[in-house]
Design an enzyme around this catalytic site. Structure first.
Site, PDB file in Angstrom:
ATOM      1  N   ARG A  90       0.833  -1.204   0.000  1.00 42.93           N
ATOM      2  CA  ARG A  90       0.000   0.000   0.000  1.00 42.93           C
ATOM      3  C   ARG A  90       0.866   1.251   0.000  1.00 42.93           C
ATOM      4  O   ARG A  90       0.553   2.236  -0.681  1.00 42.93           O
ATOM      5  CB  ARG A  90      -0.921   0.001   1.222  1.00 42.93           C
ATOM      6  CG  ARG A  90      -1.751   1.278   1.346  1.00 42.93           C
ATOM      7  CD  ARG A  90      -2.627   1.260   2.574  1.00 42.93           C
ATOM      8  NE  ARG A  90      -3.396   2.491   2.689  1.00 42.93           N
ATOM      9  CZ  ARG A  90      -4.329   2.718   3.614  1.00 42.93           C
ATOM     10  NH1 ARG A  90      -4.599   1.787   4.504  1.00 42.93           N
ATOM     11  NH2 ARG A  90      -4.981   3.859   3.643  1.00 42.93           N
ATOM     12  N   ASN A 144     -10.748  -3.924  -1.538  1.00 43.33           N
ATOM     13  CA  ASN A 144     -10.589  -2.897  -2.557  1.00 43.33           C
ATOM     14  C   ASN A 144      -9.626  -3.337  -3.659  1.00 43.33           C
ATOM     15  O   ASN A 144      -8.749  -4.162  -3.406  1.00 43.33           O
ATOM     16  CB  ASN A 144     -10.048  -1.611  -1.910  1.00 43.33           C
ATOM     17  CG  ASN A 144     -11.124  -0.856  -1.170  1.00 43.33           C
ATOM     18  OD1 ASN A 144     -12.235  -0.697  -1.681  1.00 43.33           O
ATOM     19  ND2 ASN A 144     -10.811  -0.386   0.024  1.00 43.33           N
ATOM     20  N   CYS A 164     -19.254  -1.289   0.469  1.00 43.85           N
ATOM     21  CA  CYS A 164     -18.383  -0.181   0.873  1.00 43.85           C
ATOM     22  C   CYS A 164     -19.083   0.566   1.996  1.00 43.85           C
ATOM     23  O   CYS A 164     -20.311   0.529   2.115  1.00 43.85           O
ATOM     24  CB  CYS A 164     -18.130   0.740  -0.315  1.00 43.85           C
ATOM     25  SG  CYS A 164     -17.057   2.156   0.035  1.00 43.85           S
ATOM     26  N   HIS A 194     -16.178   4.320  -4.822  1.00 43.85           N
ATOM     27  CA  HIS A 194     -15.235   5.415  -4.588  1.00 43.85           C
ATOM     28  C   HIS A 194     -15.307   6.496  -5.670  1.00 43.85           C
ATOM     29  O   HIS A 194     -14.358   7.244  -5.881  1.00 43.85           O
ATOM     30  CB  HIS A 194     -13.804   4.889  -4.431  1.00 43.85           C
ATOM     31  CG  HIS A 194     -13.607   4.134  -3.157  1.00 43.85           C
ATOM     32  ND1 HIS A 194     -12.396   3.619  -2.774  1.00 43.85           N
ATOM     33  CD2 HIS A 194     -14.471   3.809  -2.154  1.00 43.85           C
ATOM     34  CE1 HIS A 194     -12.518   3.009  -1.607  1.00 43.85           C
ATOM     35  NE2 HIS A 194     -13.780   3.109  -1.218  1.00 43.85           N
ATOM     36  N   TYR A 241     -13.681  10.781  -2.098  1.00 43.30           N
ATOM     37  CA  TYR A 241     -12.780  10.353  -3.175  1.00 43.30           C
ATOM     38  C   TYR A 241     -12.834  11.269  -4.386  1.00 43.30           C
ATOM     39  O   TYR A 241     -11.921  11.277  -5.209  1.00 43.30           O
ATOM     40  CB  TYR A 241     -13.101   8.911  -3.582  1.00 43.30           C
ATOM     41  CG  TYR A 241     -12.739   7.931  -2.505  1.00 43.30           C
ATOM     42  CD1 TYR A 241     -11.471   7.361  -2.454  1.00 43.30           C
ATOM     43  CD2 TYR A 241     -13.645   7.590  -1.503  1.00 43.30           C
ATOM     44  CE1 TYR A 241     -11.122   6.479  -1.448  1.00 43.30           C
ATOM     45  CE2 TYR A 241     -13.303   6.712  -0.492  1.00 43.30           C
ATOM     46  CZ  TYR A 241     -12.047   6.163  -0.469  1.00 43.30           C
ATOM     47  OH  TYR A 241     -11.690   5.292   0.534  1.00 43.30           O
TER      48      TYR A 241
END
Length: 420
Positions: A90, A144, A164, A194, A241
């Site tokens: 990540r 995700n 989500c 998102h 987002y």
């Protein structure tokens, strides 16, 4: 009723357990199987989970296993919440794109594509094990990028729905602003995972969004990190987002000036695991609130209860488009309110989407199709095409450099890179 959590060693899991304990009447579980390849983390999380359930007087058995077959066998529902490559991967997703002047985010843009490349093949392999050992189970995907992963699962013929916490988060915050029970609030939520906007906020069926923005616009704008003037002019509430699109260059500048969110989360997880190891801790630690995933457990319980109990209620989920948004292919996965029952989720009709939003939805949906193709089939050219299609990238030279950097950084997770 047995539920399996694949990725059960996640520091998120106590959030789930807290919800299972509080909402036991809604979802009467008798067994919770936590599945994770990391035995040390798994044991810490399972130990706290058992103590939390005992404190709450919940009789469900918690099983911790590294075997997917053992975990999912006999389960009525399987929740996917895994992170391939952990926080280290990540961190690359969030920092590498900024080197090329692009947003670094784990689900959006180049970082989201890198995550999809690592994740989709693993999830599909796990789903095949679910199909073999729990063929009637529903797969609820919280992994995700949810839209791409859910599309991969559906394309492979799995009983899957994506979930989500953005929509339930808005519902709860709006209810707080309005001083009403969350159950009275329904959202005109539309878009892709998102990439969504709240175009209406109804209380008992009456749209109060104009009133909400007039009275609480400043707090809402601050919450999503966008200017109040923009929110007021649009007359809708974009998800957080959308900041990566509406304030791209500002976000890149901010990201370059501070540690990544992955670095913050890694430090937080180390502290959480220390707390989980303490036999005196038998409630969800307050620190977990900063980890993310607010209302995650409530959303999961509501969805699983409706799938298994055929409740026919309305929830915001990730499902096939199937004509709901006429400017997208039927096979696309969208995030909208849907009626949920034992047969799955059927999206409700959506009022015509304004060009300002429809254009971006169509653009990102096209990127997601290319991203899924790259994740399933591999190939540097497919990766480059997906990056070129993404509205946050879109330049050939940048797409080429990002392709080179992303594939090199993720080589350990992508066997096909050697021959790319």
């Amino acid at each position: 009723m047995k539920l399996a959590v694949v990725g059960g060693g996640s520091t998120y899991t106590p959030e789930l357990i807290d919800g299972f304990a509080r909402l036991r009447d809604e979802l009467p579980l008798t067994e919770i199987a936590l599945v994770d390849p990391d035995r040390s983390r798994l044991e810490l999380v399972a130990g706290l989970s058992r103590r939390m359930l005992a404190r709450a007087g919940h009789g469900a058995k918690v099983v911790a296993t590294t075997s997917v077959q053992e975990g999912v066998e006999g389960a009525q529902a399987v929740l996917f919440q895994l992170r391939v490559g952990g926080q280290a991967a990540r961190n690359v997703d969030e920092t590498l794109p900024t080197q090329c002047g692009c947003v670094g985010q784990e689900t959006t843009g180049a970082g989201g594509l890198a995550k999809a490349l690592r994740t989709v093949p693993v999830v599909l392999g796990l789903a095949e094990k679910v199909r073999r050992h729990a063929p009637e189970a529903w797969i609820v995907d919280f992994t995700n990028p949810v839209g791409i992963v859910t599309r991969a699962l559906l394309d492979a013929g799995h009983r899957a729905i994506g979930l989500c916490n953005v929509a339930i988060g808005f519902q709860r915050r709006f209810a707080g602003h309005l001083g009403v029970e969350p159950s009275r609030v329904s959202l005109g939520h539309v878009g892709l995972n998102h990439l969504t906007w709240e175009r209406s906020v109804a209380v008992d069926g009456v749209d109060v969004l104009p009133q909400l923005l007039a009275e609480h616009g400043r707090a809402i704008a601050d919450d999503i990190g966008l200017p109040l003037e923009l929110v007021t002019r649009l007359g809708v509430v974009p998800s957080y987002y959308l900041r990566y699109f509406y304030a791209h260059d500002l976000v890149v500048e901010e990201q370059r000036a501070k540690p990544s969110r992955a670095a913050e989360v890694a430090a937080m997880e180390a502290e959480l695991l220390k707390l989980y190891a303490d036999p005196a801790v038998d409630t969800k630690p307050a620190l977990l609130e900063k980890r993310g995933g607010a209302f995650y457990s409530e959303a999961a319980v509501a969805l699983i209860a409706s799938l298994l109990g055929d409740r026919g209620d309305t929830q915001v989920v990730n499902v096939r488009n199937a004509g709901t948004l006429p400017f997208l292919p039927d096979e696309a996965v969208i995030e909208v309110p849907a009626v949920v029952g034992s047969a799955g989720a059927a999206p409700l009709p959506v009022p015509a989407v304004e060009p300002l939003y429809a254009g971006l939805i169509a653009n990102v949906s096209a990127y997601e199709s290319l991203a899924l193709e790259a994740a399933v089939q591999g190939g540097a050219d497919r990766v480059r095409n997906a990056l070129l299609a993404h509205p946050l990238i879109g330049q050939e030279a940048v797409a080429g450099e990002l392709t080179r950097l992303l594939l090199e950084a993720n080589r350990a997770h992508l066997p096909w890179v050697v021959s790319a």
